[in-house]
Design an enzyme around this catalytic site. Structure first.
Site, short mmCIF file in Angstrom:
data_model
loop_
_atom_site.label_atom_id
_atom_site.label_comp_id
_atom_site.label_asym_id
_atom_site.label_seq_id
_atom_site.Cartn_x
_atom_site.Cartn_y
_atom_site.Cartn_z
N LYS A 47 -5.22 9.38 -19.34
CA LYS A 47 -6.31 8.41 -19.35
C LYS A 47 -5.90 7.21 -18.49
O LYS A 47 -4.84 6.60 -18.73
CB LYS A 47 -6.58 7.93 -20.78
CG LYS A 47 -7.95 7.29 -20.95
CD LYS A 47 -9.06 8.33 -20.89
CE LYS A 47 -10.39 7.78 -21.40
NZ LYS A 47 -11.45 8.79 -21.35
N THR A 92 -8.04 13.05 -23.67
CA THR A 92 -7.76 11.76 -23.05
C THR A 92 -8.36 10.61 -23.85
O THR A 92 -7.81 9.51 -23.86
CB THR A 92 -8.27 11.72 -21.60
OG1 THR A 92 -9.69 11.82 -21.58
CG2 THR A 92 -7.68 12.86 -20.78
N ASP A 93 -9.46 10.85 -24.54
CA ASP A 93 -10.04 9.81 -25.40
C ASP A 93 -9.10 9.51 -26.56
O ASP A 93 -8.98 8.35 -26.98
CB ASP A 93 -11.40 10.26 -25.92
CG ASP A 93 -12.14 9.14 -26.63
OD1 ASP A 93 -12.53 8.16 -25.96
OD2 ASP A 93 -12.32 9.23 -27.86
N PHE A 194 11.95 -15.94 14.99
CA PHE A 194 12.09 -14.52 15.32
C PHE A 194 12.29 -14.43 16.83
O PHE A 194 11.36 -14.68 17.60
CB PHE A 194 10.85 -13.72 14.89
CG PHE A 194 11.01 -12.24 15.10
CD1 PHE A 194 12.05 -11.55 14.50
CD2 PHE A 194 10.12 -11.54 15.91
CE1 PHE A 194 12.20 -10.19 14.69
CE2 PHE A 194 10.27 -10.18 16.11
CZ PHE A 194 11.31 -9.49 15.49
N ARG A 211 8.22 -21.01 13.40
CA ARG A 211 6.91 -20.38 13.19
C ARG A 211 6.52 -20.46 11.72
O ARG A 211 7.36 -20.73 10.85
CB ARG A 211 6.94 -18.91 13.61
CG ARG A 211 7.90 -18.07 12.77
CD ARG A 211 7.81 -16.59 13.09
NE ARG A 211 8.69 -15.82 12.22
CZ ARG A 211 8.67 -14.49 12.13
NH1 ARG A 211 7.82 -13.79 12.85
NH2 ARG A 211 9.50 -13.86 11.32
N VAL A 259 12.22 -11.65 8.79
CA VAL A 259 11.77 -11.21 7.47
C VAL A 259 12.80 -10.26 6.86
O VAL A 259 13.06 -10.29 5.65
CB VAL A 259 10.39 -10.52 7.58
CG1 VAL A 259 9.92 -10.05 6.21
CG2 VAL A 259 9.37 -11.47 8.19
N GLN A 260 13.41 -9.43 7.71
CA GLN A 260 14.40 -8.48 7.22
C GLN A 260 15.55 -9.18 6.50
O GLN A 260 15.97 -8.75 5.41
CB GLN A 260 14.97 -7.64 8.38
CG GLN A 260 14.02 -6.59 8.93
CD GLN A 260 13.11 -7.12 10.03
OE1 GLN A 260 12.82 -8.32 10.09
NE2 GLN A 260 12.65 -6.23 10.90
N ASN A 286 3.96 -8.92 7.22
CA ASN A 286 3.64 -10.18 7.89
C ASN A 286 2.17 -10.55 7.68
O ASN A 286 1.29 -9.71 7.83
CB ASN A 286 3.90 -10.07 9.40
CG ASN A 286 5.35 -10.26 9.75
OD1 ASN A 286 6.02 -11.10 9.17
ND2 ASN A 286 5.84 -9.47 10.70
N HIS A 288 0.06 -13.02 9.60
CA HIS A 288 0.22 -13.83 10.80
C HIS A 288 -0.72 -15.03 10.81
O HIS A 288 -1.88 -14.95 10.40
CB HIS A 288 -0.05 -12.98 12.04
CG HIS A 288 0.94 -11.89 12.24
ND1 HIS A 288 2.28 -12.13 12.46
CD2 HIS A 288 0.80 -10.54 12.27
CE1 HIS A 288 2.91 -10.99 12.61
NE2 HIS A 288 2.04 -10.00 12.49
#
Length: 334
Positions: A47, A92-93, A194, A211, A259-260, A286, A288
């Site tokens: 469910k 499932t109910d 960067f 940036r 970012v890495q 990113n 931007h």
């Protein structure tokens, strides 16, 4: 002399019955032959999107937790698929109702602990269930503050990040517990660069010494133990580690060469600070923000406004940076 119908069967009916029996045997053989060609891979049922608000009242002080929960079960038999035999199916109910009943009986301390409770219930109640999976997504409610103090029973929806949890428990095995977060959108206006990446015929992007750095963090992690773990504290600690390595000191900040590198430092800090976690995976796409080109406007219009910078948000296409960091040679203690 007339023959008694009770003593003698109708030859036509005997032939029909024999024919039906032979037909069934032929079909069974054909089905067995067909099944030799195929095997089940992943299968199960459950469910999805069970919504639940739990309210715990301690006098005038109320606490709430709201969830969207997925439950799935895998049975030891595939007769429901192969034969259309439903006698082993937990509807499932019924699974949905189980979520509500267990929340009423036991309350909800954390999504991880409630997921473990659901898994234990299904494995202990139904011996033909061989695997249970539970996914939980917690809605980010915070206590409202009024007149400088926290309100007893009023809350504000504050979606800084969505909390996730997942438990997979196979019979006779240790439960696998994972936590997570998503939609943690963050931005800083400086202390990000960067540059010095590959220069070739395909490159058009210039070096950026300063940036805007913005991303939407998603992360999942695995617990190596559940003993003595405060899952709420762990989730908050992981979020704080991400923010710390992204933002840094409130006045000076922290420099990000990529970012890495920011992603790696956040994951390393998490593993350093939270010993109960064996693995963490993180994504930082990113988001931007490109400077709007003002050169097309007359100089007298834009002169004297150097401190008022205008950027264009661009969602697509976007870079996606991700990594998984795990401990070497850890031993699970669940």
């Amino acid at each position: 002399m007339a023959m008694s119908s009770s003593k003698w069967s109708n030859p036509t009916r005997v032939n029909d019955a024999t024919s039906n029996l032979n037909y069934k045997k032929i079909k069974d053989i054909e089905n067995m032959d067909e099944r030799e060609k195929y095997a089940f891979g992943n299968y199960g049922y459950g469910k999805n999107h069970v919504k639940l608000l739990h309210v715990h009242r301690q006098g005038s002080l109320h606490k709430i937790r709201e969830y969207e929960i997925d439950v799935y079960l895998r049975l030891s038999t595939q007769n429901d698929y192969l034969e259309g035999d439903n006698r082993q199916i937990i509807a499932t109910d019924s699974q949905k109702n189980t979520v509500y009943v267990l929340a009423k009986k036991h309350g909800i301390k954390s999504p991880e602990e409630f997921g473990l409770l659901l898994c234990s219930h299904f494995l202990n109640t139904y011996k033909h269930v061989v695997e249970v999976g539970v996914k939980l997504e917690e809605y980010p409610w915070e206590r409202l503050r009024a007149e400088g103090q926290a309100h007893n029973h009023a809350f504000v929806y504050s979606p800084s990040a969505i909390r996730l949890a997942q438990i997979v428990h196979k019979r006779n095995e240790i439960a696998q517990i994972s936590g997570g977060l998503k939609n943690l959108r963050i931005l800083k206006t400086t202390q990000s660069a960067f540059k010095d990446f590959i220069e070739d015929g395909y490159r058009t992007l210039p070096d950026a010494n300063d940036r805007i750095f913005s991303t939407v963090v998603s992360s999942t992690w695995d617990y190596s133990t559940a003993n003595g773990v405060d899952f709420d504290d762990v989730w908050c600690a992981i979020k704080d580690c991400v923010l710390d390595k992204f933002a840094g000191d409130p006045e000076k900040g922290i420099f990000s060469p990529s970012v890495q590198n920011t992603l790696y430092l956040a994951e390393k800090m998490i593993l350093d600070n939270v010993p109960q976690i064996s693995r963490i995976e993180m994504q930082m796409p990113n988001k931007h923000y490109f400077p709007v080109n003002m050169s097309k406007f007359p100089q007298e219009i834009v002169d004297g406004h150097d401190n008022n910078e205008v950027y264009l948000p661009v969602d697509k296409p976007s870079g996606i940076i991700y990594a998984e960091l795990h401990r070497k040679n850890f031993v699970s203690k669940l």
